[in-house]
Motif scaffolding. Structure first.
Motif, PDB file in Angstrom:
ATOM      1  N   LEU A  99       0.816  -1.211   0.000  1.00 36.06           N
ATOM      2  CA  LEU A  99       0.000   0.000   0.000  1.00 36.06           C
ATOM      3  C   LEU A  99       0.851   1.264   0.000  1.00 36.06           C
ATOM      4  O   LEU A  99       0.344   2.345  -0.238  1.00 36.06           O
ATOM      5  CB  LEU A  99      -0.982  -0.017   1.163  1.00 36.06           C
ATOM      6  CG  LEU A  99      -2.004  -1.159   1.049  1.00 36.06           C
ATOM      7  CD1 LEU A  99      -2.966  -1.138   2.204  1.00 36.06           C
ATOM      8  CD2 LEU A  99      -2.751  -1.092  -0.262  1.00 36.06           C
TER       9      LEU A  99
ATOM     10  N   CYS B  39      -6.429   2.164   0.848  1.00 38.76           N
ATOM     11  CA  CYS B  39      -6.305   2.234   2.309  1.00 38.76           C
ATOM     12  C   CYS B  39      -6.525   0.845   2.903  1.00 38.76           C
ATOM     13  O   CYS B  39      -7.543   0.201   2.628  1.00 38.76           O
ATOM     14  CB  CYS B  39      -7.358   3.168   2.892  1.00 38.76           C
ATOM     15  SG  CYS B  39      -7.403   4.808   2.177  1.00 38.76           S
TER      16      CYS B  39
ATOM     17  N   ARG C  20      -9.720  -0.624   1.112  1.00 38.85           N
ATOM     18  CA  ARG C  20     -10.699   0.342   0.606  1.00 38.85           C
ATOM     19  C   ARG C  20     -10.093   1.185  -0.509  1.00 38.85           C
ATOM     20  O   ARG C  20      -8.924   1.547  -0.455  1.00 38.85           O
ATOM     21  CB  ARG C  20     -11.157   1.282   1.715  1.00 38.85           C
ATOM     22  CG  ARG C  20     -11.999   0.616   2.753  1.00 38.85           C
ATOM     23  CD  ARG C  20     -12.696   1.639   3.661  1.00 38.85           C
ATOM     24  NE  ARG C  20     -13.454   0.952   4.674  1.00 38.85           N
ATOM     25  CZ  ARG C  20     -14.619   0.339   4.480  1.00 38.85           C
ATOM     26  NH1 ARG C  20     -15.175   0.370   3.292  1.00 38.85           N
ATOM     27  NH2 ARG C  20     -15.240  -0.284   5.453  1.00 38.85           N
TER      28      ARG C  20
END
Length: 137
Positions: A16, A27, A39
């Motif tokens: 990420l 996220c 997300r």
């Protein structure tokens, strides 16, 4: 299996924290061994037309979640990894909504991991499903 805290740290920093994940705005929502949720907030920069999220963005989300899920189930911290195969089916358009992708390990080996990824809108509508083979080194 690697400790959940180490898996979380690896996923947050390496996956990420990657340029593509940062660009998309991914996220990390949840990590446990063999299950990861990420997300994707709605962004006008991720649309193809109007407010419809681009299918390639959805595929990239599924790809990142699959690798993260494989890492969460790895027997040791991987040095690297890559997607060996990704098959995605789009079930509905993601029109002006954020997305939640959930990865679940179906089979975990020493090197290869089979992962199912389900992508849903932030209201729970099924958007896409992917079957992904991830190779970790």
């Amino acid at each position: 299996m690697i400790a959940p805290a180490i898996a979380h740290e690896l996923i947050a920093a390496r996956l990420l924290g990657s340029p593509v994940a940062l660009r998309l705005g991914l996220c990390l929502a949840h990590v446990e061994p063999g299950r990861v949720q990420v997300r994707l907030p709605f962004s006008a920069g991720n649309v193809t037309e109007g407010a419809m999220v681009h299918g390639g963005v959805i595929a990239a989300l599924a790809d990142v979640v699959a690798v993260a899920t494989a890492v969460s189930a790895a027997h040791r911290p991987p040095a690297g990894g890559a997607t060996a195969n990704l098959a995605i089916s789009y079930l509905a358009s993601a029109d002006g909504c954020g997305l939640l992708a959930t990865g679940l390990v179906l089979r975990s080996g020493a090197r290869q991991h089979a992962v199912r990824v389900e992508v849903a809108s932030d209201t729970g509508l099924a958007i896409a499903q992917a079957l992904v083979t991830v190779a970790l080194t």
